[in-house]
Structure formats: structure tokens, C-alpha cells
Design a protein around this motif. Structure first.
Motif, short mmCIF file in Angstrom:
data_model
loop_
_atom_site.label_atom_id
_atom_site.label_comp_id
_atom_site.label_asym_id
_atom_site.label_seq_id
_atom_site.Cartn_x
_atom_site.Cartn_y
_atom_site.Cartn_z
N THR A 38 0.90 -1.15 0.03
CA THR A 38 -0.09 0.15 -0.23
C THR A 38 0.76 1.10 -0.06
O THR A 38 1.72 1.33 0.80
CB THR A 38 -1.03 -0.07 1.40
N VAL A 39 0.52 2.27 -0.98
CA VAL A 39 1.08 3.44 -0.76
C VAL A 39 -0.02 4.46 -0.47
O VAL A 39 -1.02 4.53 -1.33
CB VAL A 39 1.89 3.73 -2.23
N MET A 47 4.85 10.23 1.36
CA MET A 47 4.10 9.14 1.27
C MET A 47 4.10 8.24 2.54
O MET A 47 5.27 8.18 2.97
CB MET A 47 4.30 8.47 0.08
N ASN A 48 3.16 7.36 2.56
CA ASN A 48 3.19 6.38 3.39
C ASN A 48 3.32 4.71 2.91
O ASN A 48 2.70 4.74 1.86
CB ASN A 48 1.87 6.10 4.41
N LEU A 49 4.28 4.21 3.04
CA LEU A 49 4.66 3.08 2.40
C LEU A 49 4.48 1.84 3.19
O LEU A 49 5.18 1.90 4.32
CB LEU A 49 6.19 3.34 1.86
N ASP A 50 3.88 1.06 2.84
CA ASP A 50 3.55 -0.36 3.55
C ASP A 50 3.72 -1.23 2.54
O ASP A 50 2.85 -1.76 1.65
CB ASP A 50 2.49 -0.23 4.21
N VAL A 51 4.77 -2.55 2.80
CA VAL A 51 5.00 -3.56 2.03
C VAL A 51 5.14 -4.72 2.82
O VAL A 51 6.02 -4.68 3.96
CB VAL A 51 6.22 -3.61 0.99
N GLY A 52 4.21 -5.81 2.70
CA GLY A 52 4.30 -6.64 3.65
C GLY A 52 5.46 -7.84 3.51
O GLY A 52 6.69 -7.59 2.82
N CYS A 59 6.60 2.52 6.34
CA CYS A 59 7.23 3.68 6.71
C CYS A 59 6.38 4.91 6.47
O CYS A 59 6.05 5.45 5.22
CB CYS A 59 8.61 3.93 5.66
N PRO A 60 5.76 5.64 7.36
CA PRO A 60 4.94 6.82 7.53
C PRO A 60 5.90 8.02 7.09
O PRO A 60 6.88 8.01 7.40
CB PRO A 60 4.35 6.68 8.69
N GLY A 61 5.30 8.76 6.20
CA GLY A 61 5.83 10.02 5.86
C GLY A 61 7.14 10.08 5.10
O GLY A 61 8.01 10.99 5.33
N VAL A 84 12.91 3.23 5.25
CA VAL A 84 13.15 2.53 4.23
C VAL A 84 14.44 1.71 4.45
O VAL A 84 14.54 0.52 4.20
CB VAL A 84 12.95 3.11 2.84
N HIS A 85 15.46 2.64 4.62
CA HIS A 85 16.96 2.11 4.66
C HIS A 85 17.07 1.03 5.52
O HIS A 85 17.52 0.07 5.45
CB HIS A 85 17.81 3.46 4.84
#
Length: 127
Positions: A38-39, A47-52, A59-61, A84-85
Motif C-alpha cells: 500500500t502507498v 508518502m506512507n509506504l507499507d509492503v508486507g 514507513c509513514p511520511g 526504508v533504509h
């Protein structure tokens, strides 16, 4: 309104129409397991990034930049301490590419996790 003003207004409208906005979601398969992503676009730079799983990246914001070609970069993802890093480093991962397709209003995400598992998914505009 003059012709020049009309062109500037039209160009600004095109820029808005070709930028991602709202929420994007999708699924893929990796190592026989479903992976969801989800982005959520907060604004033109975050962006808020969520990968399962197999590597959970939530990673919010997260800062991002969108090029005129649709390539999306995460300018702080190479810096220790960035969400993310740190998530990718903990799971032997890297971002191969993120691309926004304005015609389909979709975001294509390609990441590698566990040093060799490629996870490619298309996140479609939704909800």
C-alpha cells in the motif's frame, strides 16, 4: 485570459492530473506467500509506504520525488536511520525501481529482499 495564460493553466492541470494522489494497493507472490503493498500519498513530497512480508516495510511520511518520466525516488532511503533504509538493510533488501504510470494511475514497485527474492507488484489507485 490570454493564450499564454491558457497554456500555463492547462500545463498546471496536466501536472496535477499526472501526479499520484490518494491510496494505491496491490498484491504479489514471493516464496509462495502473498505479499501486499500500500502507498498512501500524503502530498507532492511525502508518502506512507507499507509492503508486507518477506520483508515488512512500514514507513509513514517517507520523502519521495517524482520525475517527469514517472520514476519515483526515495531520496533519504540510502541513509542509515531512514525508515526504508533500515527496513531493507535488516532484510537484505534493496529498491530496484518505483514507477508511477499516470495513464493507468498505478504505481509499480520492484524490490529485492533476502538478497535474492524479487518482489514486483502493481499498486492500483483505490479507496
Amino acid at each position: 485570459m490570454s493564450t499564454e495564460e491558457d497554456q500555463v493553466t492547462a500545463a498546471a492541470a496536466d501536472a496535477v492530473a499526472t501526479s499520484p494522489s490518494g491510496n494505491y494497493t496491490g498484491r504479489a507472490s514471493a516464496l509462495g506467500q502473498a505479499v501486499s503493498g500500500t502507498v498512501s500519498i500524503i502530498n507532492g513530497t511525502h508518502m506512507n509506504l507499507d509492503v508486507g512480508h518477506p520483508a515488512h516495510i512500514k514507513c509513514p511520511g517517507e520523502p519521495y520525488a517524482l520525475s517527469s518520466t514517472g520514476a519515483v525516488t526515495l531520496p533519504t532511503a540510502g541513509t542509515a536511520g531512514d525508515c526504508v533504509h533500515d527496513a531493507l538493510a535488516a532484510h537484505g533488501g534493496s529498491i530496484e525501481s518505483i514507477f508511477y504510470n499516470s495513464s493507468a494511475d498505478a504505481i509499480h514497485v520492484d524490490v529485492t529482499v533476502l538478497y535474492f527474492v524479487s518482489v514486483k507488484m502493481t499498486l492500483a489507485s483505490c479507496c
